[in-house]
Design a protein around this motif. Structure first.
Motif, PDB file in Angstrom:
ATOM      1  N   LEU A 154     -36.417 -83.121 -60.504  1.00 13.45           N
ATOM      2  CA  LEU A 154     -37.583 -83.970 -60.286  1.00 13.45           C
ATOM      3  C   LEU A 154     -38.682 -83.633 -61.294  1.00 13.45           C
ATOM      4  O   LEU A 154     -39.355 -84.530 -61.813  1.00 13.45           O
ATOM      5  CB  LEU A 154     -38.104 -83.805 -58.855  1.00 13.45           C
ATOM      6  CG  LEU A 154     -39.265 -84.724 -58.456  1.00 13.45           C
ATOM      7  CD1 LEU A 154     -38.903 -86.194 -58.650  1.00 13.45           C
ATOM      8  CD2 LEU A 154     -39.673 -84.468 -57.010  1.00 13.45           C
ATOM      9  N   THR A 155     -38.849 -82.351 -61.579  1.00 15.94           N
ATOM     10  CA  THR A 155     -39.814 -81.945 -62.604  1.00 15.94           C
ATOM     11  C   THR A 155     -39.438 -82.523 -63.955  1.00 15.94           C
ATOM     12  O   THR A 155     -40.286 -83.041 -64.695  1.00 15.94           O
ATOM     13  CB  THR A 155     -39.901 -80.412 -62.688  1.00 15.94           C
ATOM     14  OG1 THR A 155     -40.268 -79.882 -61.411  1.00 15.94           O
ATOM     15  CG2 THR A 155     -40.935 -79.994 -63.722  1.00 15.94           C
ATOM     16  N   ASP A 156     -38.145 -82.469 -64.283  1.00 15.78           N
ATOM     17  CA  ASP A 156     -37.680 -83.023 -65.550  1.00 15.78           C
ATOM     18  C   ASP A 156     -37.881 -84.533 -65.600  1.00 15.78           C
ATOM     19  O   ASP A 156     -38.124 -85.102 -66.680  1.00 15.78           O
ATOM     20  CB  ASP A 156     -36.198 -82.702 -65.759  1.00 15.78           C
ATOM     21  CG  ASP A 156     -35.944 -81.215 -65.998  1.00 15.78           C
ATOM     22  OD1 ASP A 156     -36.916 -80.489 -66.303  1.00 15.78           O
ATOM     23  OD2 ASP A 156     -34.787 -80.784 -65.858  1.00 15.78           O
ATOM     24  N   ARG A 211     -31.158 -91.949 -53.053  1.00 20.74           N
ATOM     25  CA  ARG A 211     -30.935 -90.600 -53.571  1.00 20.74           C
ATOM     26  C   ARG A 211     -32.214 -89.795 -53.397  1.00 20.74           C
ATOM     27  O   ARG A 211     -33.313 -90.342 -53.455  1.00 20.74           O
ATOM     28  CB  ARG A 211     -30.557 -90.678 -55.055  1.00 20.74           C
ATOM     29  CG  ARG A 211     -29.963 -89.392 -55.608  1.00 20.74           C
ATOM     30  CD  ARG A 211     -29.375 -89.627 -56.963  1.00 20.74           C
ATOM     31  NE  ARG A 211     -30.373 -89.638 -58.021  1.00 20.74           N
ATOM     32  CZ  ARG A 211     -30.275 -90.368 -59.134  1.00 20.74           C
ATOM     33  NH1 ARG A 211     -29.235 -91.168 -59.311  1.00 20.74           N
ATOM     34  NH2 ARG A 211     -31.207 -90.310 -60.063  1.00 20.74           N
ATOM     35  N   VAL A 212     -32.065 -88.494 -53.171  1.00 26.30           N
ATOM     36  CA  VAL A 212     -33.207 -87.595 -53.046  1.00 26.30           C
ATOM     37  C   VAL A 212     -33.226 -86.673 -54.248  1.00 26.30           C
ATOM     38  O   VAL A 212     -32.257 -85.943 -54.498  1.00 26.30           O
ATOM     39  CB  VAL A 212     -33.135 -86.776 -51.742  1.00 26.30           C
ATOM     40  CG1 VAL A 212     -34.301 -85.782 -51.673  1.00 26.30           C
ATOM     41  CG2 VAL A 212     -33.150 -87.693 -50.528  1.00 26.30           C
ATOM     42  N   GLU A 213     -34.324 -86.722 -54.992  1.00 31.46           N
ATOM     43  CA  GLU A 213     -34.505 -85.813 -56.126  1.00 31.46           C
ATOM     44  C   GLU A 213     -35.539 -84.762 -55.741  1.00 31.46           C
ATOM     45  O   GLU A 213     -36.545 -85.061 -55.078  1.00 31.46           O
ATOM     46  CB  GLU A 213     -35.001 -86.577 -57.358  1.00 31.46           C
ATOM     47  CG  GLU A 213     -33.986 -87.524 -57.966  1.00 31.46           C
ATOM     48  CD  GLU A 213     -32.874 -86.821 -58.720  1.00 31.46           C
ATOM     49  OE1 GLU A 213     -32.815 -85.565 -58.690  1.00 31.46           O
ATOM     50  OE2 GLU A 213     -32.057 -87.516 -59.354  1.00 31.46           O
ATOM     51  N   ALA A 251     -40.376 -84.002 -53.085  1.00 30.16           N
ATOM     52  CA  ALA A 251     -39.096 -84.698 -53.129  1.00 30.16           C
ATOM     53  C   ALA A 251     -39.391 -86.172 -53.345  1.00 30.16           C
ATOM     54  O   ALA A 251     -40.462 -86.669 -52.981  1.00 30.16           O
ATOM     55  CB  ALA A 251     -38.298 -84.496 -51.842  1.00 30.16           C
ATOM     56  N   LEU A 252     -38.452 -86.880 -53.938  1.00 32.43           N
ATOM     57  CA  LEU A 252     -38.582 -88.306 -54.168  1.00 32.43           C
ATOM     58  C   LEU A 252     -37.334 -88.991 -53.643  1.00 32.43           C
ATOM     59  O   LEU A 252     -36.212 -88.597 -53.975  1.00 32.43           O
ATOM     60  CB  LEU A 252     -38.749 -88.595 -55.663  1.00 32.43           C
ATOM     61  CG  LEU A 252     -39.116 -90.032 -56.035  1.00 32.43           C
ATOM     62  CD1 LEU A 252     -40.534 -90.356 -55.576  1.00 32.43           C
ATOM     63  CD2 LEU A 252     -38.984 -90.251 -57.549  1.00 32.43           C
ATOM     64  N   VAL A 253     -37.533 -90.026 -52.820  1.00 32.23           N
ATOM     65  CA  VAL A 253     -36.420 -90.753 -52.210  1.00 32.23           C
ATOM     66  C   VAL A 253     -36.443 -92.180 -52.725  1.00 32.23           C
ATOM     67  O   VAL A 253     -37.438 -92.900 -52.550  1.00 32.23           O
ATOM     68  CB  VAL A 253     -36.533 -90.760 -50.669  1.00 32.23           C
ATOM     69  CG1 VAL A 253     -35.263 -91.329 -50.047  1.00 32.23           C
ATOM     70  CG2 VAL A 253     -36.827 -89.362 -50.128  1.00 32.23           C
ATOM     71  N   ALA A 254     -35.359 -92.614 -53.364  1.00 33.17           N
ATOM     72  CA  ALA A 254     -35.349 -93.957 -53.937  1.00 33.17           C
ATOM     73  C   ALA A 254     -33.926 -94.417 -54.197  1.00 33.17           C
ATOM     74  O   ALA A 254     -32.988 -93.615 -54.283  1.00 33.17           O
ATOM     75  CB  ALA A 254     -36.154 -94.000 -55.240  1.00 33.17           C
ATOM     76  N   ASP A 255     -33.790 -95.717 -54.342  1.00 36.12           N
ATOM     77  CA  ASP A 255     -32.522 -96.310 -54.753  1.00 36.12           C
ATOM     78  C   ASP A 255     -32.180 -95.779 -56.152  1.00 36.12           C
ATOM     79  O   ASP A 255     -33.055 -95.724 -57.028  1.00 36.12           O
ATOM     80  CB  ASP A 255     -32.673 -97.829 -54.784  1.00 36.12           C
ATOM     81  CG  ASP A 255     -31.368 -98.539 -55.090  1.00 36.12           C
ATOM     82  OD1 ASP A 255     -30.827 -98.361 -56.203  1.00 36.12           O
ATOM     83  OD2 ASP A 255     -30.904 -99.303 -54.217  1.00 36.12           O
ATOM     84  N   PRO A 256     -30.941 -95.396 -56.397  1.00 33.90           N
ATOM     85  CA  PRO A 256     -30.568 -94.862 -57.709  1.00 33.90           C
ATOM     86  C   PRO A 256     -30.896 -95.802 -58.864  1.00 33.90           C
ATOM     87  O   PRO A 256     -31.261 -95.346 -59.956  1.00 33.90           O
ATOM     88  CB  PRO A 256     -29.058 -94.633 -57.591  1.00 33.90           C
ATOM     89  CG  PRO A 256     -28.834 -94.406 -56.127  1.00 33.90           C
ATOM     90  CD  PRO A 256     -29.820 -95.302 -55.434  1.00 33.90           C
ATOM     91  N   THR A 257     -30.796 -97.123 -58.648  1.00 29.55           N
ATOM     92  CA  THR A 257     -31.099 -98.052 -59.742  1.00 29.55           C
ATOM     93  C   THR A 257     -32.582 -98.037 -60.087  1.00 29.55           C
ATOM     94  O   THR A 257     -32.957 -98.244 -61.243  1.00 29.55           O
ATOM     95  CB  THR A 257     -30.662 -99.485 -59.385  1.00 29.55           C
ATOM     96  OG1 THR A 257     -31.345 -99.916 -58.203  1.00 29.55           O
ATOM     97  CG2 THR A 257     -29.169 -99.561 -59.157  1.00 29.55           C
TER      98      THR A 257
END
Length: 296
Positions: A269-271, A262-264, A220-226
Motif C-alpha cells: 500500500l505504501t508503494d 482486494r485489501v491492500e 488498509a485499502l479495500v477496492a475492486d482490483p480493476t
C-alpha cells in the motif's frame, strides 16, 4: 417517470411505502434528490442526487447493504468491536442514513452522531424513510468538518467519512489537518473509514493514502482490483487506526462479497502511493468528478 411534488405535501411522515411504487423527486440544498423504489423489495429505496446514486435503504431490513462500497463499510462496522456490542459512531455525511441504520440494527444501543450539511435532504429522508424511533441517532445539519470539531476527544469507536458534493469529495475533507481532527475524535484502538472515489491515473487516491499515513500508523485499502489497477473509475474504502487492523478477516469478507474486492496494506500500500505528497489545507482540491458513463 418520477413524480415531482412539493415538500410536505403528504401532511406528515411516510411509512416508506407509496402507492404504485412512485418515485419522490424534490429539490434539496445539494441539487435534485430522487427516491426511487426498488422493484424487488417492497420498502426499499435508492437515493440519487442530480442523477448520481448516493444510498440504498431497505426499511424492512436495515442490515441489507446493496451498494458495494456500503457493504465494505459494513465490514468495518462489523469488525470495530465484538458482534453486537454497542459502539459510538460519527458519520460525516448522511445521505439516506443507510449506515447509521445498519449500526442500529446490528449493534443495538449504539450511540451515533450524523453530520449532514444538507438540511433539506435530512428533512426529506426523515419524512419519507423514517428512522427507528428507538435508535440512538442524532442528526446535525452542519458542515462535516465543523461538526467533527464539536465531537469530544476520544469519543468515537468509529468515524465514517462518506461526503460528496456534486459527486466529489469537498477539498477541505481531504487534508492532513482534517485527518488530524479525525484522529483526535477516534479513541485508542478505534477505526476511521472513508469512502473515496477516483479513476485513472489515481492521483487523488494515492494522495489520500499518503496523507492518511502521515496521521495514522495502520492503513488498509479495500477496492475492486480493476479500480486499484487504474482501469476504471470507482470507489475505494480507506481504513485507518492507531492499532493493527483485522486484515485477515477484512480480506476474507471483502473477497466473499458478490463483487469481490482486494485489501491492500503494509508495504504494497505504501508503494501504491508512488511517492505522492501529502495533502494540506493550502493545497487541497476536491476529488475528481466521475465520468458520465459511471451512472449509465
Amino acid at each position: 417517470m418520477a413524480r415531482a411534488r412539493n415538500k410536505g405535501s403528504d401532511g406528515g411522515k411516510s411509512d416508506g411505502r407509496r402507492a404504485g411504487g412512485e418515485a419522490v423527486v424534490e429539490r434539496v440544498d445539494g441539487g435534485l434528490a430522487e427516491l426511487v423504489p426498488d422493484r424487488d423489495r417492497p420498502r426499499a429505496w435508492t437515493l440519487l442526487i442530480d442523477g448520481a446514486p448516493q444510498s440504498h435503504v431497505d426499511l424492512d431490513d436495515p442490515a441489507y447493504l446493496n451498494f458495494e462500497y456500503q457493504r465494505r463499510l459494513g465490514h468495518v462496522i462489523d469488525l470495530v468491536a465484538p458482534p453486537g456490542k454497542p459502539v459510538h459512531v460519527v458519520h460525516l455525511g448522511g445521505g439516506a442514513l443507510t449506515l447509521a441504520r445498519y449500526v442500529a440494527a446490528t449493534r443495538p444501543r449504539s450511540t451515533q452522531q450524523v453530520v449532514e450539511r444538507d438540511a433539506a435532504l435530512v428533512q426529506l429522508v426523515r419524512r419519507e424513510l423514517p428512522l427507528d424511533p428507538n435508535a440512538r441517532i442524532r442528526v446535525r445539519s452542519a458542515d462535516a468538518r465543523e461538526g467533527l470539531a464539536k465531537v469530544p476527544d476520544g469519543w468515537a469507536d468509529l468515524v465514517i467519512a462518506d461526503v460528496f458534493s456534486g459527486a466529489r469529495t469537498p477539498a477541505h475533507l481531504t487534508s492532513a489537518e482534517f485527518l488530524t481532527d479525525v484522529r483526535r475524535v477516534v479513541k485508542a484502538g478505534g477505526l476511521y473509514a472513508a469512502n473515496l472515489a477516483d479513476g485513472p491515473p489515481l492521483a487523488h487516491l494515492r494522495g489520500q493514502i499518503a496523507t492518511a499515513v502521515s496521521v495514522f500508523p495502520e492503513l488498509a485499502l479495500v477496492a475492486d482490483p480493476t479500480v486499484l489497477r487504474g482501469k476504471r473509475f470507482g470507489n475505494a474504502v480507506l481504513v485507518a487506526s492507531d492499532r493493527p487492523l483485522p486484515i485477515p478477516e477484512l480480506t476474507r469478507r471483502a473477497a466473499s462479497d458478490p463483487h469481490p474486492a482486494r485489501v491492500e496494506h503494509g508495504r504494497p500500500l505504501t508503494d501504491f502511493t508512488g511517492g505522492a505528497p501529502l495533502v494540506t489545507d493550502a493545497a487541497a482540491v476536491a476529488s475528481p468528478a466521475p465520468p458520465p458513463s459511471v451512472f449509465r
